[in-house]
Write an enzyme that holds these catalytic residues in place. Structure first.
Site, PDB file in Angstrom:
ATOM      1  NE  ARG C  59     -50.002  85.535  16.740  1.00 28.77           N
ATOM      2  CZ  ARG C  59     -50.968  86.518  15.725  1.00 28.77           C
ATOM      3  NH1 ARG C  59     -50.538  87.762  15.791  1.00 28.77           N
ATOM      4  NH2 ARG C  59     -51.504  85.854  15.052  1.00 28.77           N
ATOM      5  CB  THR C  60     -43.633  82.418  18.505  1.00 22.31           C
ATOM      6  OG1 THR C  60     -45.014  82.506  19.161  1.00 22.31           O
ATOM      7  CG2 THR C  60     -42.651  82.355  19.425  1.00 22.31           C
ATOM      8  CE  LYS C  88     -28.957  62.801   4.898  1.00 18.94           C
ATOM      9  NZ  LYS C  88     -28.155  63.461   4.987  1.00 18.94           N
ATOM     10  NE  ARG C 109     -44.823  77.343  18.398  1.00 19.13           N
ATOM     11  CZ  ARG C 109     -45.623  78.067  19.338  1.00 19.13           C
ATOM     12  NH1 ARG C 109     -44.903  79.164  19.843  1.00 19.13           N
ATOM     13  NH2 ARG C 109     -47.029  78.005  19.327  1.00 19.13           N
ATOM     14  CG  HIS C 142     -45.564  80.360  24.414  1.00 21.51           C
ATOM     15  ND1 HIS C 142     -44.429  80.727  24.050  1.00 21.51           N
ATOM     16  CD2 HIS C 142     -46.370  80.979  23.424  1.00 21.51           C
ATOM     17  CE1 HIS C 142     -44.635  81.389  22.860  1.00 21.51           C
ATOM     18  NE2 HIS C 142     -45.711  81.491  22.665  1.00 21.51           N
TER      19      HIS C 142
END
Lengths: 324, 324, 324
Positions: C59-60, C88, C109, C142
């Site tokens: 959604r975000t 790595k 995020r 958020h």
């Protein structure tokens, strides 16, 4: 000029290199203004590129994708081969011939040596041939990395009379790092470059590279384990990481102490004041993050150069180099 | 005209098909020049499409994405449902209603029969309805594949008076291949087409398809195991692969020898000189790669046709068909 | 104004909020015509954004990507950190500094609290600083969710004299839902708002939030388990789901019966006729799908508002807010 494909670093001669570097410089200059960026955007908005990465590489992926976007291209991507119809038993040849029906350029990375050459040859026999760029083929070739390294060196020495006559010190896993191999061979195109290969004995350059460099006219090289002297003599230091993803093949290599070959902030006073420090990245302990703040740290510019040189390569392959 | 959604191949009548094929022809013609491509680019740059592929299909995915890009659309993608909020317990209806708030078109592929219809009906009851394209729903429907197959046949016979009156031979797993079902039903819109269904007895067409074809007015068909005679009589051969991803459901089918139904280079002299060879791809052993070089091999054009027909469908759904 | 980064909801003061909401309203208005959309497209076609989502959130992700596309930006994405060079052994700092060489904006995020702040501070010390947007950092922050919630409330009450003086009822997992925390704190910028926190005792708001609200001047709040009275008194109801992905940490919470706090169609007659029902989504049983058809259901608009507010934020960060 204009290449059909970019498959290996051996395909570039000095005039090719100079043309690509000049093109990269121009593209970089356009980047300074919105008008310049909009001009570049307008070159290939009607073209589509596919990035087919069956071996992960975020860095290479993103710089290529950004290069496409700079020229206005639309991009499609495959980064997880398990989403592909290979699951249904399709050959890689059929998959890529299919992709070539949908896009105008394929940028591919795979763990398979020689795959790009094979695909390029196959497509050249069809009516819908599209250019292929090798974005890394296992331990084999990674030509755009070699070009960005060389471009970074060239730019670094612009105010010091160019690359000719300079001493480049390469440090680390010289045996397995493909960037060392490709960059060394490209340096043979320049006059009187000296390479110092500095590594633990177990990580010396491969014998075939040694042979090729011995036969080359314009280059001299030494092999040494003396890190202190090597870095002090260098006009540029090219650090590399230990390629330990291949260690499973030879567990004895895991035991080797490479800490003596790590570049730390304590070494900085020993370097020439004009020395350039490069690293193809990602880095680990071999290159101290404290060096990042030193003006000689050139590896961040080097990464950004990757985007410019890749933009130049795409412009060349897609036939718009002349208008830039 | 202008569809609200593209959900199944049964929704298309002959005038719909003819309009879409004409539109595809026009789009293909624009592709020949930069001006033409730029015109197409300018049609939908302000629109956004989402490709929601919870079942992998590289081929279908890429041709749809390219179709969007041809019309200038921005695309978003979900190719791995595990990145989705389904993990947090969301229903597929809520997920897709959410996506419909962000984009102007949803192209979806899933393993669930009937899902597209359900989602389309749900969205039609909201204020933010967007068109849905079914890009394959399990063993159920794959309407754009049927359209591209039919479009390829139509184009192939342009200089031979069209599809009417032609003999199409379909070979392979006729029982489970959904493309065979959809294409056969679409062929009933044309006059006097003959279909030869050629397969091992275990892979004959399903009885409901047989019943529907028997009721259709303009089509005749035969079912046979005689491969040699079938391919010799065909104006077009539609090869298909064994859908053995479904074999787990019926292991006895794994034992069947299908090699007699493989088309090899040795068969080429027996085919009509004007015969067209199609395959929805991916192929395996049923279609010899040696045939690729034969001018009758039409399956690569067929794949590219997938991109054109999908571009036409999107143009239709987004209301720009009239200006093309 | 113009932010350097968007890292947490605490960085916004009332004038910032009002400016962003006004900008969102304008952007939404441009959306009504092709000319308007083309104007927005023309603002940032020369800029590139990267979405770095090491924690999945469809959604975000999609609303941010659409926001970028609305402004004409090209986007790159990382949604599966295993494709990254972290494999790595690269640090997240090096990875993001690399990405910042290729793009003009990073939307990230991650499950790691404080990571965005750390990366933003690191980049601010380089020559190639780019704006960072926090698109959710674990249980921590958020901010764009809080902004879209607040924006939805503001718009909802436009014809009722604005947010000041209104009663907002928050229901569900008030302990762990970060949206409740951020939204509550943003509401302290408005005059005389009353918050009713309605939840099972085990899911009451955290004590630090209680303390901060007690110190705030313009807000009053109560905590209650009485669902019926709470929803009847509310000008807006903010439903939230139980954050049971964190239950592994405290299995006793799984036993709690939350069904008494579910909003069903049976409750609708008890709500004010002007009440607005919000939910940050995804929802589960706590919000009956039968409510979707009620005109008071505001959660679908709320989701779409997420795209507008994110477009406004990007426009602000990229310096084009003034021309919109």
């Amino acid at each position: 000029m204009g290449f059909a494909h970019v498959l290996n670093s051996g395909q570039f001669q000095l005039p090719d290199l100079q043309q690509l570097f000049k093109l990269s410089d121009k593209i970089r200059a356009y980047n300074d203004t919105k008008d310049g960026l909009m001009f570049l955007q307008g070159l290939l908005p009607h073209k589509r590129a596919m990035l087919f990465f069956s071996q992960p590489s975020t860095r290479t992926f993103l710089s290529f994708q950004s290069a496409c976007h700079i020229l206005g291209m639309h991009t499609s991507e495959i980064r997880d081969p398990s989403t592909s119809s290979e699951k249904k038993g399709e050959t890689i040849e059929d998959s890529l011939r299919t992709f070539s029906s949908y896009v105008d350029l394929i940028i591919m990375r795979s763990p398979t040596p020689g795959l790009c050459e094979r695909i390029a040859a196959m497509l050249d026999n069809t009516k819908s041939a599209v250019p292929i760029i090798n974005a890394g083929s296992g331990p084999d070739e990674h030509p755009t990395q070699a070009l960005l390294d060389l471009y970074t060196l060239e730019r670094s020495f612009k105010e010091q009379g160019g690359l000719a006559g300079k001493t480049i010190c390469m440090v680390g896993d010289l045996k397995r790092g493909r960037t060392v191999r490709s960059l060394s061979l490209l340096l043979t195109h320049y006059k009187d470059v000296t390479i110092i290969f500095c590594s633990p004995p177990e990580f010396k350059i491969a014998s075939d590279l040694r042979t090729r460099l011995e036969k080359a006219k314009h280059i001299s090289f030494i092999e040494t384990t003396n890190f202190q002297d090597s870095i002090a003599a260098a006009d540029a230091i090219y650090m590399t990481r230990i390629q330990d993803e291949y260690d499973a093949l030879d567990p004895s290599l895991q035991q080797i102490d490479t800490t003596k070959f790590n570049l730390t902030a304590a070494h900085l006073p020993q370097l020439k004041t004009t020395c350039k420090i490069l690293h193809p990245m990602p880095r680990r302990k071999e290159l101290d993050t404290k060096i990042d703040a030193d003006p000689r740290a050139t590896y961040w510019q080097q990464q950004r150069n990757g985007m410019w040189i890749r933009t130049a390569i795409i412009a060349n392959l897609m036939g718009v180099a002349d208008v830039i």
